[in-house]
Scaffold this active site. Structure first.
Site, short mmCIF file in Angstrom:
data_model
loop_
_atom_site.label_atom_id
_atom_site.label_comp_id
_atom_site.label_asym_id
_atom_site.label_seq_id
_atom_site.Cartn_x
_atom_site.Cartn_y
_atom_site.Cartn_z
N SER A 16 -21.06 106.10 7.25
CA SER A 16 -21.53 106.76 8.47
C SER A 16 -23.02 107.06 8.45
O SER A 16 -23.69 106.94 9.48
CB SER A 16 -20.73 108.03 8.78
OG SER A 16 -20.18 108.58 7.65
N LYS A 113 -27.28 112.27 -1.12
CA LYS A 113 -27.30 113.67 -1.57
C LYS A 113 -26.37 113.83 -2.75
O LYS A 113 -25.30 114.44 -2.67
CB LYS A 113 -26.92 114.59 -0.41
CG LYS A 113 -27.96 114.60 0.71
CD LYS A 113 -27.59 115.51 1.84
CE LYS A 113 -28.70 115.54 2.91
NZ LYS A 113 -28.33 116.34 4.07
N LYS A 198 -26.10 121.98 -2.10
CA LYS A 198 -25.43 122.51 -0.89
C LYS A 198 -24.04 121.89 -0.71
O LYS A 198 -23.15 122.49 -0.11
CB LYS A 198 -26.32 122.36 0.36
CG LYS A 198 -26.61 120.93 0.82
CD LYS A 198 -25.59 120.38 1.76
CE LYS A 198 -25.79 118.90 2.03
NZ LYS A 198 -24.66 118.25 2.68
N ASN A 263 -17.57 117.83 2.83
CA ASN A 263 -17.39 118.64 1.62
C ASN A 263 -16.57 119.89 1.91
O ASN A 263 -15.69 120.28 1.14
CB ASN A 263 -18.76 119.00 1.04
CG ASN A 263 -19.40 117.80 0.38
OD1 ASN A 263 -18.95 117.35 -0.67
ND2 ASN A 263 -20.42 117.23 1.01
#
Ligand SMILES: NC(=O)c1ccc[n+]([C@@H]2O[C@H](COP(=O)([O-])OP(=O)(O)OC[C@H]3O[C@@H](n4cnc5c(N)ncnc54)[C@H](OP(=O)(O)O)[C@@H]3O)[C@@H](O)[C@H]2O)c1
Ligand SMILES: O=P(O)(O)OC[C@H](O)CO
Length: 335
Positions: A16, A113, A198, A263
Site C-alpha cells: 500500500s 519504518k 511509534k 500496528n
C-alpha cells in the site's frame, strides 16, 4: 537538483505504501517512475489495467509515467532516486540482486519504518554500509501519513529527513502536491528511530484497547510513550530536536489513534486473545512493530534505556506472557 528535466524514480515494493507514493509522484509533470514489485500476476494486471489489484486498488496510475519491472536491476537503471517501500523484514531479500554498482550515484530514500532484521540496524545505515552510498545521499520518508488517506486525496503531511537539508529539500519538492505537503529536516537518525518506535507503541495501544482499557488510559500511555521514544532517540543520537513536531509526535498520534493503523489493529487482536500466528494470518498487511519490538529490545541490551512500554510488548509477543498481566504491571509504571 531540479526535477523539471524528467526525474527518474525507481520504487521498490508492491504494497500500500509503494502504491500511495507512486500516486503522489504521478502528480508531478516531469517524472518517470520505474516500479518493481515481486508478484508477477500483479505486474501483469498493472500493465493491463493501470492499478494495483491487491493494495489501494481504486488508485489509477498513469501509464505514461509508470513502468513496471520484474527485476530490481532493471527498475533502478538510470534512476536518480531509488525509493525503498517494502516491509523491513523483506528488504534484504527484495534487494538481493542489487550491488553497490547498481546504486552508484543515486539517492536512496527509505520509506520503511523498521530495522534490517538480524542486523538490527537502520535501513539507511545498511544502505550506506552495504551499498557504499554516502549518508548524505540517503533520506527517509516519515511523518503521520497513511496510504489509505493518500488514496482518498485527504490533506496529508510528510517529513523528509536526511543528514543534510539539501538532499531532503530536493526530495521534499518531489513529494509535494495538491494534497501533500512534504517538509524537509536534517535529523535522519532521530526521525528514523522515532518512526520505528511509534509502531511498537501502536501495538501497546491496540493491546490495551483489546483488553478493554479506555481513552483515559490511552492518553497516559501515549504521553509516556513520547517520553520513551525521546529517551531512546536521545541515547542513540544525542542532539537538540523538537519532539513535539509532526515528524515525531504526529507520526505517533496517527498510528496510535487511526482506524487505518495496522500496528494498532494487530495489537488489538492480541489484546482480544489472538495468538501472534493467528493475528498474522488474519491480517493481510504487515505490522512492522512486531519485528521492530525484537530489534529495539536487542539493541537496548547495550544501551539500557528505560523502555517499559517496549519491554511489555516484547514480553507479550515474544515470551508469551499474558497480555492482561503484563499491562497490569505496566500501568503501575505510567504517570
Ligand atoms: N501503509 C502505510 O500507510 C505506510 C505509511 C508509512 C510507512 N509505511 C511503511 O512502508 C513499508 C511498506 O509497508 P506497506 O504498508 O506498503 O506494506 P503492506 O501494504 O502491508 O504490503 C506488504 C508488502 O510486503 C510484501 N511481502 C509480504 N510478504 C513478503 C515476503 N515474504 N517477501 C517479500 N515481500 C513480502 C507484499 O507483497 P505481496 O503482495 O506480493 O505479498 C506487499 O508488497 C513499511 O515499512 C511501513 O511501515 C507504510
Ligand atoms: O499506522 P500503521 O501501523 O499502519 O503504520 C503506517 C504509518 O507508519 C503511519 O505513518
Amino acid at each position: 537538483m531540479s526535477f523539471l528535466n524528467n526525474t527518474k524514480i525507481a520504487v521498490i515494493g508492491g504494497g500500500s505504501w509503494a502504491t500511495a507514493l507512486i500516486k503522489i509522484l504521478c502528480e508531478q509533470n516531469n517524472v518517470q517512475i520505474r516500479w518493481w514489485l515481486r508478484n508477477q500476476k500483479d505486474i501483469e494486471h498493472i500493465r493491463k489495467f493501470h492499478h494495483n489489484p491487491t493494495y489501494l486498488s481504486d488508485v489509477v496510475l498513469s501509464p505514461k509515467k509508470v513502468k513496471v519491472f520484474e527485476k530490481t536491476t532493471e527498475a533502478v537503471k538510470g534512476a536518480d532516486y531509488v525509493i525503498l517501500a517494502v516491509p523491513a523484514a523483506f528488504v534484504r531479500e527484495s534487494l538481493h540482486h542489487l550491488t553497490a554498482k547498481h546504486l552508484q550515484g543515486k539517492r536512496v530514500i527509505s520509506a520503511i519504518k523498521g530495522m534490517v532484521p538480524d542486523r538490527n540496524i537502520l535501513v539507511t545505515d545498511w544502505i550506506s554500509n552495504d551499498f557504499s552510498i554516502p549518508p548524505e545521499d540517503t533520506c527517509v520518508i516519515a511523518g503521520p501519513c497513511h496510504a489509505e488517506e493518500v488514496a482518498l486525496e485527504k490533506q496529508s503531511y510528510l517529513s523528509i529527513a536526511s543528514t543534510e537539508c539539501p538532499a531532503a529539500e530536493d526530495f521534499a519538492a518531489l513529494m509535494t502536491c495538491r494534497y501533500v505537503v512534504a517538509n524537509p529536516l536534517d535529523d535522519l537518525y532521530g526521525v528514523e528511530y522515532a518512526a520505528i518506535m511509534k509502531n511498537i507503541i501502536a501495538l501497546a495501544c491496540g493491546i490495551t484497547h483489546g483488553l478493554g482499557y479506555g481513552d483515559n488510559f490511552q492518553a497516559v500511555l501515549v504521553s509516556n510513550a513520547m517520553q520513551e521514544i525521546g529517551n531512546l532517540v536521545t541515547a542513540l543520537d544525542p542532539r537538540e530536536r523538537n519532539l513535539s513536531s509532526s515528524a515525531y509526535l504526529g507520526d505517533l498520534l496517527v498510528t496510535a489513534y487511526s482506524q487505518f493503523s495496522r500496528n494498532r489493529l494487530f495489537g488489538n487482536m492480541i489484546g482480544r486473545g489472538y495468538s501472534v500466528k493467528a493475528a498474522q494470518l488474519e491480517m493481510k498487511m504487515i505490522a512492522e512493530g512486531y519485528y521492530a519490538t525484537k530489534s529495539i529490545q536487542e539493541i537496548n541490551k547495550v544501551n539500557h534505556v528505560h523502555l517499559p512500554i517496549t519491554n511489555s510488548v516484547y514480553r507479550i509477543l515474544y515470551e508469551e506472557h499474558a497480555p492482561a498481566l503484563v499491562m497490569n504491571d505496566l500501568k503501575k509504571l505510567l504517570k
